[in-house]
Design a protein around this motif. Structure first.
Motif, PDB file in Angstrom:
ATOM      1  N   ALA A   1     -11.144  -0.439  -3.421  1.00 37.09           N
ATOM      2  CA  ALA A   1     -12.364   0.364  -3.311  1.00 37.09           C
ATOM      3  C   ALA A   1     -12.005   1.797  -2.926  1.00 37.09           C
ATOM      4  O   ALA A   1     -12.557   2.755  -3.474  1.00 37.09           O
ATOM      5  CB  ALA A   1     -13.317  -0.254  -2.293  1.00 37.09           C
ATOM      6  N   HIS A   2     -11.078   1.948  -2.015  1.00 37.69           N
ATOM      7  CA  HIS A   2     -10.616   3.283  -1.603  1.00 37.69           C
ATOM      8  C   HIS A   2      -9.905   3.982  -2.762  1.00 37.69           C
ATOM      9  O   HIS A   2     -10.125   5.170  -3.012  1.00 37.69           O
ATOM     10  CB  HIS A   2      -9.693   3.145  -0.391  1.00 37.69           C
ATOM     11  N   LEU A   3      -9.066   3.254  -3.480  1.00 41.81           N
ATOM     12  CA  LEU A   3      -8.272   3.838  -4.563  1.00 41.81           C
ATOM     13  C   LEU A   3      -9.146   4.355  -5.707  1.00 41.81           C
ATOM     14  O   LEU A   3      -8.897   5.435  -6.235  1.00 41.81           O
ATOM     15  CB  LEU A   3      -7.267   2.813  -5.097  1.00 41.81           C
ATOM     16  N   VAL A   4     -10.161   3.609  -6.093  1.00 39.82           N
ATOM     17  CA  VAL A   4     -10.964   4.000  -7.259  1.00 39.82           C
ATOM     18  C   VAL A   4     -12.162   4.872  -6.901  1.00 39.82           C
ATOM     19  O   VAL A   4     -12.877   5.325  -7.796  1.00 39.82           O
ATOM     20  CB  VAL A   4     -11.429   2.767  -8.076  1.00 39.82           C
TER      21      VAL A   4
ATOM     22  N   ILE B   1       7.378   1.528  -7.047  1.00 44.98           N
ATOM     23  CA  ILE B   1       8.693   1.742  -6.446  1.00 44.98           C
ATOM     24  C   ILE B   1       9.233   2.998  -7.107  1.00 44.98           C
ATOM     25  O   ILE B   1       9.475   3.006  -8.304  1.00 44.98           O
ATOM     26  CB  ILE B   1       9.644   0.553  -6.687  1.00 44.98           C
ATOM     27  N   PRO B   2       9.381   4.097  -6.360  1.00 45.05           N
ATOM     28  CA  PRO B   2       9.881   5.318  -6.984  1.00 45.05           C
ATOM     29  C   PRO B   2      11.328   5.155  -7.444  1.00 45.05           C
ATOM     30  O   PRO B   2      12.087   4.395  -6.857  1.00 45.05           O
ATOM     31  CB  PRO B   2       9.768   6.381  -5.908  1.00 45.05           C
TER      32      PRO B   2
ATOM     33  N   LEU C   1       0.832  -1.199   0.000  1.00 48.69           N
ATOM     34  CA  LEU C   1       0.000   0.000   0.000  1.00 48.69           C
ATOM     35  C   LEU C   1       0.870   1.254   0.000  1.00 48.69           C
ATOM     36  O   LEU C   1       2.017   1.220   0.465  1.00 48.69           O
ATOM     37  CB  LEU C   1      -0.915  -0.010   1.225  1.00 48.69           C
ATOM     38  N   PRO C   2       0.331   2.371  -0.485  1.00 47.48           N
ATOM     39  CA  PRO C   2       1.116   3.605  -0.561  1.00 47.48           C
ATOM     40  C   PRO C   2       1.649   4.091   0.797  1.00 47.48           C
ATOM     41  O   PRO C   2       2.698   4.718   0.867  1.00 47.48           O
ATOM     42  CB  PRO C   2       0.127   4.628  -1.135  1.00 47.48           C
TER      43      PRO C   2
ATOM     44  N   GLY D   1       2.888   2.334   3.089  1.00 46.65           N
ATOM     45  CA  GLY D   1       3.900   1.419   3.614  1.00 46.65           C
ATOM     46  C   GLY D   1       3.312   0.158   4.212  1.00 46.65           C
ATOM     47  O   GLY D   1       4.038  -0.770   4.545  1.00 46.65           O
ATOM     48  N   GLY D   2       1.995   0.097   4.349  1.00 42.27           N
ATOM     49  CA  GLY D   2       1.346  -1.098   4.868  1.00 42.27           C
ATOM     50  C   GLY D   2       1.181  -2.144   3.783  1.00 42.27           C
ATOM     51  O   GLY D   2       1.610  -1.963   2.643  1.00 42.27           O
ATOM     52  N   VAL D   3       0.536  -3.235   4.146  1.00 44.22           N
ATOM     53  CA  VAL D   3       0.306  -4.338   3.218  1.00 44.22           C
ATOM     54  C   VAL D   3      -1.135  -4.808   3.369  1.00 44.22           C
ATOM     55  O   VAL D   3      -1.623  -4.977   4.484  1.00 44.22           O
ATOM     56  CB  VAL D   3       1.271  -5.516   3.510  1.00 44.22           C
ATOM     57  N   ALA D   4      -1.813  -5.003   2.248  1.00 42.09           N
ATOM     58  CA  ALA D   4      -3.129  -5.634   2.226  1.00 42.09           C
ATOM     59  C   ALA D   4      -2.903  -7.109   1.944  1.00 42.09           C
ATOM     60  O   ALA D   4      -2.269  -7.457   0.950  1.00 42.09           O
ATOM     61  CB  ALA D   4      -4.011  -5.004   1.156  1.00 42.09           C
ATOM     62  N   THR D   5      -3.416  -7.959   2.823  1.00 40.81           N
ATOM     63  CA  THR D   5      -3.232  -9.401   2.684  1.00 40.81           C
ATOM     64  C   THR D   5      -4.583 -10.071   2.493  1.00 40.81           C
ATOM     65  O   THR D   5      -5.490  -9.882   3.309  1.00 40.81           O
ATOM     66  CB  THR D   5      -2.540  -9.980   3.933  1.00 40.81           C
ATOM     67  N   GLY D   6      -4.712 -10.827   1.432  1.00 40.10           N
ATOM     68  CA  GLY D   6      -5.943 -11.561   1.172  1.00 40.10           C
ATOM     69  C   GLY D   6      -6.978 -10.737   0.429  1.00 40.10           C
ATOM     70  O   GLY D   6      -6.891  -9.511   0.328  1.00 40.10           O
ATOM     71  N   SER D   7      -7.951 -11.424  -0.097  1.00 33.86           N
ATOM     72  CA  SER D   7      -8.962 -10.817  -0.962  1.00 33.86           C
ATOM     73  C   SER D   7      -9.732  -9.676  -0.299  1.00 33.86           C
ATOM     74  O   SER D   7      -9.972  -8.646  -0.922  1.00 33.86           O
ATOM     75  CB  SER D   7      -9.946 -11.880  -1.447  1.00 33.86           C
ATOM     76  N   ASP D   8     -10.131  -9.841   0.950  1.00 34.37           N
ATOM     77  CA  ASP D   8     -10.926  -8.798   1.612  1.00 34.37           C
ATOM     78  C   ASP D   8     -10.141  -7.509   1.774  1.00 34.37           C
ATOM     79  O   ASP D   8     -10.657  -6.425   1.497  1.00 34.37           O
ATOM     80  CB  ASP D   8     -11.440  -9.275   2.973  1.00 34.37           C
ATOM     81  N   GLU D   9      -8.894  -7.602   2.226  1.00 32.70           N
ATOM     82  CA  GLU D   9      -8.078  -6.397   2.401  1.00 32.70           C
ATOM     83  C   GLU D   9      -7.727  -5.763   1.057  1.00 32.70           C
ATOM     84  O   GLU D   9      -7.715  -4.535   0.926  1.00 32.70           O
ATOM     85  CB  GLU D   9      -6.816  -6.710   3.193  1.00 32.70           C
TER      86      GLU D   9
END
Length: 118
Positions: A59-62, A116-117, A42-43, A45-53
């Motif tokens: 959903a937030h991004l779009v 990755i910048p 995630l932007p 620095g976190g990580v979304a793990t699995g389909s729900d996350e």
């Protein structure tokens, strides 16, 4: 309009599908590009793990309907059922993903670092 039922026959297809589905606001189609236990960086620095996350992250991004421009696909590095994909983004960043061939021969991302910048 996007065809979220379309499956990646090559690992490189995933990058094209993600831009199409982002621009269409197709959250379920985006989630369908990932294995159920995949991880998405995630932007913040976190990580979304699995389909729900991953679903919540997209959903937030779009939500504000941003427009995404396709980048330049870099050569894919394959090792059996694994593939390392990368796209050079128009603004100079780069993506890096690990895709895995599924039992039906299609490809899904297992790990996605979408920016990755340089």
């Amino acid at each position: 309009m996007t065809d979220s039922g379309k499956r990646a026959e090559r690992p490189e297809d995933l990058s094209r599908f993600v831009v199409e589905r982002l621009n269409a606001g197709d959250v379920e189609g985006l989630v369908a590009l990932y294995e159920p236990g995949a991880v998405l960086a995630l932007p913040d620095g976190g990580v979304a793990t699995g389909s729900d996350e991953i679903r919540r992250a997209y959903a937030h991004l779009v939500a504000d309907r941003p427009v995404f421009t396709p980048g330049r696909q870099q050569p894919t590095l394959r090792n059996g059922d694994l593939a390392l994909t990368s796209v050079r983004l128009p603004d100079g960043g780069v993506t890096v993903e690990v895709a895995r061939r599924q039992p039906d021969g299609t490809w899904l991302w297992a790990i996605d670092q979408p920016r990755i910048p340089e």
